[in-house]
Design an enzyme around this catalytic site. Structure first.
Site, short mmCIF file in Angstrom:
data_model
loop_
_atom_site.label_atom_id
_atom_site.label_comp_id
_atom_site.label_asym_id
_atom_site.label_seq_id
_atom_site.Cartn_x
_atom_site.Cartn_y
_atom_site.Cartn_z
N TYR A 193 4.44 3.81 9.19
CA TYR A 193 3.40 2.83 8.85
C TYR A 193 2.14 3.08 9.69
O TYR A 193 1.04 3.23 9.15
CB TYR A 193 3.93 1.40 9.07
CG TYR A 193 2.92 0.33 8.71
CD1 TYR A 193 2.69 -0.01 7.38
CD2 TYR A 193 2.19 -0.34 9.70
CE1 TYR A 193 1.76 -0.99 7.04
CE2 TYR A 193 1.27 -1.32 9.37
CZ TYR A 193 1.05 -1.64 8.04
OH TYR A 193 0.13 -2.60 7.70
N LYS A 249 -1.57 4.44 8.50
CA LYS A 249 -2.78 3.64 8.71
C LYS A 249 -3.80 4.39 9.59
O LYS A 249 -5.01 4.24 9.42
CB LYS A 249 -2.41 2.29 9.33
CG LYS A 249 -1.56 1.41 8.41
CD LYS A 249 -2.30 1.08 7.12
CE LYS A 249 -1.55 0.12 6.22
NZ LYS A 249 -2.30 -0.25 5.01
P1 NAD Z 1 1.44 -8.09 0.40
O1 NAD Z 1 2.81 -7.53 0.41
O2 NAD Z 1 1.24 -9.54 0.23
O3 NAD Z 1 0.55 -7.36 -0.71
C1 NAD Z 1 0.63 -5.98 -0.95
C2 NAD Z 1 0.45 -5.75 -2.43
O4 NAD Z 1 0.51 -4.35 -2.65
C3 NAD Z 1 1.58 -6.41 -3.26
O5 NAD Z 1 1.03 -7.12 -4.35
C4 NAD Z 1 2.40 -5.21 -3.70
O6 NAD Z 1 3.07 -5.42 -4.96
C5 NAD Z 1 1.34 -4.13 -3.77
N1 NAD Z 1 1.95 -2.81 -3.69
C6 NAD Z 1 2.92 -2.40 -2.84
N2 NAD Z 1 3.26 -1.14 -3.09
C7 NAD Z 1 2.49 -0.73 -4.12
C8 NAD Z 1 2.40 0.48 -4.83
N3 NAD Z 1 3.18 1.53 -4.55
N4 NAD Z 1 1.50 0.57 -5.84
C9 NAD Z 1 0.71 -0.50 -6.17
N5 NAD Z 1 0.79 -1.68 -5.54
C10 NAD Z 1 1.66 -1.79 -4.52
O7 NAD Z 1 0.81 -7.58 1.75
P2 NAD Z 1 -0.62 -7.82 2.44
O8 NAD Z 1 -0.33 -8.34 3.78
O9 NAD Z 1 -1.56 -8.54 1.55
O10 NAD Z 1 -1.05 -6.30 2.62
C11 NAD Z 1 -2.23 -5.74 2.08
C12 NAD Z 1 -2.64 -4.57 2.95
O11 NAD Z 1 -3.00 -5.05 4.25
C13 NAD Z 1 -1.54 -3.55 3.17
O12 NAD Z 1 -2.07 -2.24 3.09
C14 NAD Z 1 -1.08 -3.83 4.57
O13 NAD Z 1 -0.51 -2.70 5.20
C15 NAD Z 1 -2.37 -4.27 5.23
N6 NAD Z 1 -2.15 -5.06 6.43
C16 NAD Z 1 -1.57 -6.30 6.37
C17 NAD Z 1 -1.39 -7.01 7.55
C18 NAD Z 1 -0.79 -8.39 7.56
O14 NAD Z 1 -0.61 -8.96 8.66
N7 NAD Z 1 -0.47 -8.99 6.45
C19 NAD Z 1 -1.80 -6.46 8.77
C20 NAD Z 1 -2.37 -5.20 8.79
C21 NAD Z 1 -2.57 -4.51 7.61
#
Ligand code: NAD
Length: 260
Positions: A167, A171
């Protein structure tokens, strides 16, 4: 090319403050849930001409006030990505904004890492952004305008915490991709930036369990999680005229998590 000393009113679109994305077309990946959904909601309020959402999960975005196109497929599937982005361009005639947000963070300790699960994290989080960017790039270059935002993570700087070791690697790769493409796109009006979120209250974070959620909230100077909307506001900034001199940057939307 303007003279280096000329302060351009910019290769910007005319945008009002109430509808800063008036007439533009945006693609958001991972828009069914969490941060991506919040981005779609803010974009829809900003006067877009078209919003295209890619998600492997089913999207119910019928409440959004936007001309909406959804593609239900995996961002790691290069052919599906390129076919869909062509269709979006055929339908709207332009692509202004791409938000590479789709991501996965499976909880896998180092002892359980396999080639297969390692590859899957890189395929979705890093290669997915590559596929989408490559498919949208020429449309942006042709119009000499583009805004690309890559959703990275504090994991790029701190290493993965609960999530799979790949991960943080994926990133960090997004940060390097952001810088390389910022150099590539500058002469063509394409600005490429990244955001490094900390702890954002989404289903992904919930999947780490209640204790980890508290731990991550505590691991920031602000001692709380952010809402998806707070993160989406930063994406909006990076696609708006307010950020017209920013490219290759990483915006740290993590409550000061790197200062702890
Ligand atoms: P989430 O799981 O709520 O949303 C992620 C979305 O991506 C989901 O709707 C999922 O179905 C979609 N997805 C997953 N794999 C996929 C694929 N192969 N093809 C198309 N769609 C796909 O998570 P989130 O927290 O909203 O995450 C969004 C982004 O933010 C991610 O890249 C995550 O790594 C990053 N992020 C989140 C956090 C956090 O604390 N939530 C922190 C740092 C980074």
């Amino acid at each position: 090319m303007p003279s280096p000393l000329e302060t351009p009113t910019c290769r910007q679109h005319n945008m009002s403050t109430s509808a800063p994305l008036q007439g533009q077309v945006a693609i958001v990946t991972g828009g069914a849930s969490g941060i991506g959904r919040a981005v779609g909601e803010l974009f829809a309020e900003a006067g877009l001409a078209g919003l295209a959402v890619i998600d492997v999960a089913e999207c119910d975005l019928s409440d959004l006030d936007a001309e909406l196109v959804t593609g239900q497929f995996d961002v790691a599937d290069a052919d599906a990505v390129s076919g869909f982005i062509s269709e979006v361009h055929d339908r709207f005639g332009r692509i202004d904004i791409l938000v590479n947000n789709a991501g996965i963070a499976p909880v896998v300790p180092w002892s359980k890492v396999t080639e297969e699960n390692w590859q899957r994290v890189l395929d979705v989080n890093l290669n997915g952004a590559f596929h989408c960017t490559r498919a949208a790039w020429d449309h942006m270059r042709d119009r000499q305008y583009g805004r690309i935002v890559n959703i990275s993570s504090v994991g790029a700087f701190l290493g993965s915490v609960s999530a799979h070791p790949a991960y943080g690697v994926s990133k960090a790769g997004l940060i390097a991709l952001t810088k390389s493409l910022a150099k590539e796109g500058a002469a063509d009006g394409i600005l490429v930036n990244a955001i490094a979120p900390g702890s954002i209250d989404t289903p992904m974070l919930e999947s780490f369990g209640p204790e980890a959620r508290v731990e991550y909230a505590e691991a920031s100077l602000l001692k709380r999680q952010a809402s998806p909307k707070e993160l989406a506001e930063s994406v909006m900034f990076l696609v708006s005229p307010a950020s017209s001199y920013i490219t290759g940057a990483t915006l740290h939307v993590n409550g000061g998590a790197l200062l702890i």
